[in-house]
Write an enzyme that holds these catalytic residues in place. Structure first.
Site, PDB file in Angstrom:
ATOM      1  N   SER A  93       0.852  -1.189   0.000  1.00 54.05           N
ATOM      2  CA  SER A  93       0.000   0.000   0.000  1.00 54.05           C
ATOM      3  C   SER A  93       0.888   1.239   0.000  1.00 54.05           C
ATOM      4  CB  SER A  93      -0.907  -0.043   1.247  1.00 54.05           C
ATOM      5  OG  SER A  93      -1.898   0.942   1.141  1.00 54.05           O
ATOM      6  N   ASN A  94       0.393   2.371   0.449  1.00 51.54           N
ATOM      7  CA  ASN A  94       1.208   3.596   0.498  1.00 51.54           C
ATOM      8  C   ASN A  94       0.778   4.458   1.685  1.00 51.54           C
ATOM      9  OD1 ASN A  94      -0.965   5.453  -0.448  1.00 51.54           O
ATOM     10  ND2 ASN A  94      -0.865   4.073  -2.216  1.00 51.54           N
ATOM     11  N   HIS A  95       1.398   5.642   1.809  1.00 51.52           N
ATOM     12  CA  HIS A  95       1.216   6.458   3.013  1.00 51.52           C
ATOM     13  C   HIS A  95      -0.025   7.353   2.999  1.00 51.52           C
ATOM     14  CE1 HIS A  95       4.991   5.335   4.752  1.00 51.52           C
ATOM     15  NE2 HIS A  95       5.665   5.693   3.669  1.00 51.52           N
ATOM     16  N   ALA A 114      -4.671   7.650  -3.690  1.00 49.70           N
ATOM     17  CA  ALA A 114      -3.323   7.215  -4.087  1.00 49.70           C
ATOM     18  C   ALA A 114      -3.436   5.734  -4.454  1.00 49.70           C
ATOM     19  CB  ALA A 114      -2.352   7.416  -2.940  1.00 49.70           C
TER      20      ALA A 114
END
Ligand code: C5P
Length: 222
Positions: free
Chosen positions: A40-42, A106
């Protein structure tokens, strides 16, 4: 008198937006690696939530489609929670037609598909004891949600995307405007001075076909 003027101004804004259907995507997507793990991402979802809230304030009908976040959800009638990029795209498609689409999520660009050099695909938990040389990941590209909607037959009148970049911000934003057929790209420089992820603040440039506006750092709501 000033008070009345302000009320009048916000009423006018509200009336203008009352018949608008808006879809906003927010947050990260999670792509499963095995039954236990994901990439995943931030993204915190804060920017998309703030945009969705502002549209509600001016009277639009808003559908917020969000990936998994720890951020408190805004008060919006229609919130749909998804995990993967595929789920997010399907959810957006199901909610068309719309007047405005804001793609603040995102979205993970790839899925990672684990496989063993000798044994083919893995469908269960990847065990640590697997010989390091045997474990590999194949990447497959996720759908580009902004691009799909930008070129869709049922394209909303206004399509808005984001470009979070560490280098060549405006150049990258320009090429996204074109390649994804968006009307507006909000460009974020990601660096030490503008730690966007999880923050309540953001410094953006707003890019349209023949227009570029640079803004000072301000809260995401604004
Ligand atoms: O990842 P990229 O920099 O191309 O993202 C730019 C815009 O495209 C963002 O608005 C993002 O939400 C969108 N995007 C998408 N689907 C992807 C990747 C990005 O909708 N798979």
């Amino acid at each position: 008198r000033t008070k009345l003027k302000n009320i009048n101004h916000s009423l006018q804004k509200k009336l203008k937006c009352q018949n608008l259907n808006v879809i906003v995507t927010a947050g990260p997507t999670q792509e499963q690696i095995d039954p236990i793990r994901f990439i995943s991402n931030h993204s915190s979802g804060k920017q998309g939530y703030a945009i969705a809230e502002e549209f509600v304030k001016v009277g639009a009908t808003v559908t917020l489609i969000t990936g998994p976040t720890n951020t408190e959800k805004p008060v919006i009638d229609k919130i749909q929670e998804v995990k993967t990029a595929d789920e997010m795209l399907n959810c957006v498609l199901k909610n068309l037609p719309a007047d405005i689409f804001v793609c603040a999520a995102a979205v993970a660009d790839w899925k990672l598909i684990p496989f063993q050099a000798k044994g083919g695909k893995l469908n269960s938990k990847i065990k640590k004891k697997l010989n390091k040389k045997c474990l590999m990941f194949k990447t497959t590209e996720n759908p580009d949600i902004l691009k799909t909607i930008g070129f869709h037959n049922n394209r909303p009148k206004i399509v808005v995307g984001f470009a979070a970049e560490t280098d060549d911000l405006i150049e990258n934003a320009k090429s996204k405007l074109k390649s994804k057929n968006a009307d507006i790209i909000l460009a974020n420089q990601i660096d030490q001075k503008n730690q966007v992820f999880g923050s309540d603040f953001n410094k953006v440039s707003i890019l349209e076909k023949n227009k570029l506006q640079n803004f000072e750092k301000t809260n995401k709501q604004k």
